[in-house]
Design an enzyme around this catalytic site. Structure first.
Site, PDB file in Angstrom:
ATOM      1  N   LYS A  38       4.864 -47.668   6.929  1.00 14.25           N
ATOM      2  CA  LYS A  38       5.425 -46.382   6.488  1.00 14.25           C
ATOM      3  C   LYS A  38       6.297 -45.765   7.583  1.00 14.25           C
ATOM      4  CE  LYS A  38       2.374 -42.720   7.824  1.00 14.25           C
ATOM      5  NZ  LYS A  38       2.301 -41.336   7.673  1.00 14.25           N
TER       6      LYS A  38
ATOM      7  N   LYS B 287       6.457 -40.399  12.365  1.00 16.40           N
ATOM      8  CA  LYS B 287       6.959 -39.650  13.527  1.00 16.40           C
ATOM      9  C   LYS B 287       6.721 -40.396  14.825  1.00 16.40           C
ATOM     10  CE  LYS B 287       5.422 -35.317  11.751  1.00 16.40           C
ATOM     11  NZ  LYS B 287       4.210 -34.552  11.847  1.00 16.40           N
TER      12      LYS B 287
ATOM     13  N   LYS C  87      -7.455 -42.665  15.886  1.00 17.99           N
ATOM     14  CA  LYS C  87      -6.878 -41.945  17.029  1.00 17.99           C
ATOM     15  C   LYS C  87      -7.639 -42.234  18.320  1.00 17.99           C
ATOM     16  CE  LYS C  87      -3.889 -38.657  14.988  1.00 17.99           C
ATOM     17  NZ  LYS C  87      -3.352 -37.319  14.925  1.00 17.99           N
TER      18      LYS C  87
HETATM   19  P1  ATP Z   1       2.212 -39.610  12.579  1.00 17.10           P
HETATM   20  O1  ATP Z   1       3.216 -40.612  12.997  1.00 17.10           O
HETATM   21  O2  ATP Z   1       1.739 -38.721  13.714  1.00 17.10           O
HETATM   22  O3  ATP Z   1       1.108 -40.175  11.728  1.00 17.10           O
HETATM   23  P2  ATP Z   1       3.617 -38.779  10.242  1.00 17.10           P
HETATM   24  O4  ATP Z   1       5.078 -38.804  10.334  1.00 17.10           O
HETATM   25  O5  ATP Z   1       2.951 -39.946   9.617  1.00 17.10           O
HETATM   26  O6  ATP Z   1       2.993 -38.560  11.678  1.00 17.10           O
HETATM   27  P3  ATP Z   1       1.939 -36.607   9.352  1.00 17.10           P
HETATM   28  O7  ATP Z   1       2.033 -35.437  10.268  1.00 17.10           O
HETATM   29  O8  ATP Z   1       0.730 -37.489   9.427  1.00 17.10           O
HETATM   30  O9  ATP Z   1       3.284 -37.468   9.479  1.00 17.10           O
HETATM   31  O10 ATP Z   1       2.083 -36.137   7.857  1.00 17.10           O
HETATM   32  C1  ATP Z   1       2.721 -34.984   7.412  1.00 17.10           C
HETATM   33  C2  ATP Z   1       2.867 -35.106   5.921  1.00 17.10           C
HETATM   34  O11 ATP Z   1       3.937 -36.008   5.598  1.00 17.10           O
HETATM   35  C3  ATP Z   1       1.615 -35.644   5.216  1.00 17.10           C
HETATM   36  O12 ATP Z   1       1.420 -34.922   4.018  1.00 17.10           O
HETATM   37  C4  ATP Z   1       1.968 -37.094   4.900  1.00 17.10           C
HETATM   38  O13 ATP Z   1       1.304 -37.554   3.723  1.00 17.10           O
HETATM   39  C5  ATP Z   1       3.491 -37.033   4.708  1.00 17.10           C
HETATM   40  N1  ATP Z   1       4.140 -38.283   5.113  1.00 17.10           N
HETATM   41  C6  ATP Z   1       4.183 -38.793   6.362  1.00 17.10           C
HETATM   42  N2  ATP Z   1       4.883 -39.940   6.401  1.00 17.10           N
HETATM   43  C7  ATP Z   1       5.293 -40.182   5.140  1.00 17.10           C
HETATM   44  C8  ATP Z   1       6.062 -41.236   4.523  1.00 17.10           C
HETATM   45  N3  ATP Z   1       6.549 -42.239   5.229  1.00 17.10           N
HETATM   46  N4  ATP Z   1       6.310 -41.160   3.196  1.00 17.10           N
HETATM   47  C9  ATP Z   1       5.821 -40.119   2.477  1.00 17.10           C
HETATM   48  N5  ATP Z   1       5.099 -39.117   2.987  1.00 17.10           N
HETATM   49  C10 ATP Z   1       4.822 -39.125   4.308  1.00 17.10           C
END
Ligand code: ATP
Ligand code: LTN
Length: 336
Positions: free
Chosen positions: A201, A204, A119
């Protein structure tokens, strides 16, 4: 279940940041598992707005996203009668305990956190102290409720290890105060990939809207995104590492229908990608539709949502207050 059984249940806590629209990856990898856990454990689920401000947030957006995330958790199946749902900043003990735990966390341990390193790179213009002590606040979230288990993805294991170190250090310095939590890695944690670049992956923070299926997307948008997703060369529907696009669509189809990869391979034997994509598009749209319908209803009913969050924060506060008082006493603060 009577009061005694309820007391015996193991405690689970998890948190999610209100930092963007929820996508089907969050549902598959986190929230779906939380829904499964609420029947057997004493569960606390929190929308971590204090964590979200470690990166700059537009105030109106943060408020909206926080409400929407809470509504979405309920729409996805968390039942406020079975688990405690609350907003982190509503329970002041999170900030209070975090300060104390800061004084039990060596800077060296925090500098090793990979999320901080990542970050700091992606937000180079705002490397603030909160970003650095983020994992200490996360430790406070967990330790306040004496959580036995913390459902998290792989990326959060390092933060959980730090939480365990802090708890053990405190317990050894004084006497048994905190339960030392274990990570809970769910048996099936489907990882959903980016629809346009299936080796990344789904996330968001992805800029390309076509890459991500949001829970608020219409049936039409979901179908179009899946039909236009990137697939691999060849035409056989088989699960394989060298077919990341098809493997991802199989994960989505499995999530939506409950079928295994073997069953899916069998169902689409000799049928080609076109037919498979259409089936996935319909199945995923049908899976998300009732969640979106519930979400639309809850988000319009502010009074209901606010009641759930008020009850949730009151319940959370009762537990958190007990832990904080215990901590104050151990470290020698004058009781209030
Ligand atoms: P960012 O883009 O800010 O990293 P994110 O969409 O990756 O956000 P997080 O807020 O980091 O999401 O994660 C929230 C939860 O969702 C965590 O438990 C994470 O393991 C799960 N998660 C996020 N993206 C995925 C994905 N593509 N597949 C499965 N689980 C996910
Ligand atoms: N850092 C976590 C979110 C989070 C959390 C928690 C998870 C904040 N507090 C407590 C589990 C327990 C994330 O970014 N996914």
């Amino acid at each position: 279940m009577d009061e005694k059984d309820l007391q015996k249940r193991k405690v689970i806590l998890s948190g999610i940041q209100p930092s963007g629209k929820l996508h089907i990856g969050n549902l598959a990898g986190a929230i779906r598992n939380w829904v499964e856990l609420q029947d057997s454990y004493d569960c606390y689920f929190t929308v971590v707005d204090l964590h979200a401000i470690t990166v700059r947030q537009e105030p109106a957006d943060l408020r909206k996203t926080t409400y929407e995330l809470a509504a979405m958790l309920i729409a996805c199946g968390l039942d406020p009668d079975k688990c405690t749902i609350f907003i982190q900043s509503h329970v002041a003990e999170h900030s209070q305990l975090a300060w104390i735990l800061n004084c039990f966390t060596p800077i060296g341990e925090l500098s090793r956190m990979t999320q901080f390193k990542d970050k700091s790179q992606s937000h180079a213009d705002n490397i603030n102290a909160g970003l650095f002590t983020y994992p200490v606040l996360q430790a406070a979230d967990i330790l306040l409720y004496q959580a036995d288990l913390v459902p998290v993805g792989n990326d959060q294991k390092q933060h959980l290890e730090l939480t365990r170190n802090i708890a053990e250090r405190f317990n050894n310095t004084y006497s048994q105060t905190f339960v030392v939590p274990e990570p809970y890695i769910p048996p099936v944690g489907a990882r959903i990939m980016n629809l346009q670049e299936p080796t990344k992956k789904m996330s968001k923070s992805e800029e390309n809207e076509k890459a991500t299926i949001y829970i608020v997307d219409s049936d039409e948008q979901i179908r179009n995104k899946i039909k236009r997703s990137v697939t691999d060369s060849g035409n056989e529907v088989v699960f394989s590492d060298d077919k990341p696009g098809i493997a991802n669509l199989m994960s989505l189809y499995s999530l939506a229908t409950g079928r295994t990869f073997k069953e899916i391979e069998h169902e689409f034997q000799g049928k080609g990608y076109g037919e498979f994509k259409s089936a996935v598009a319909d199945a995923v749209a049908d899976y998300i539709n009732p969640i979106r319908t519930r979400f639309d209803k809850i988000i319009k009913d502010k009074a209901y949502l606010e009641k759930v969050l008020k009850d949730g924060s009151e319940k959370a506060h009762r537990i958190a207050y007990k832990t904080l008082r215990k901590v104050y006493k151990k470290i020698g603060f004058v009781q209030f």
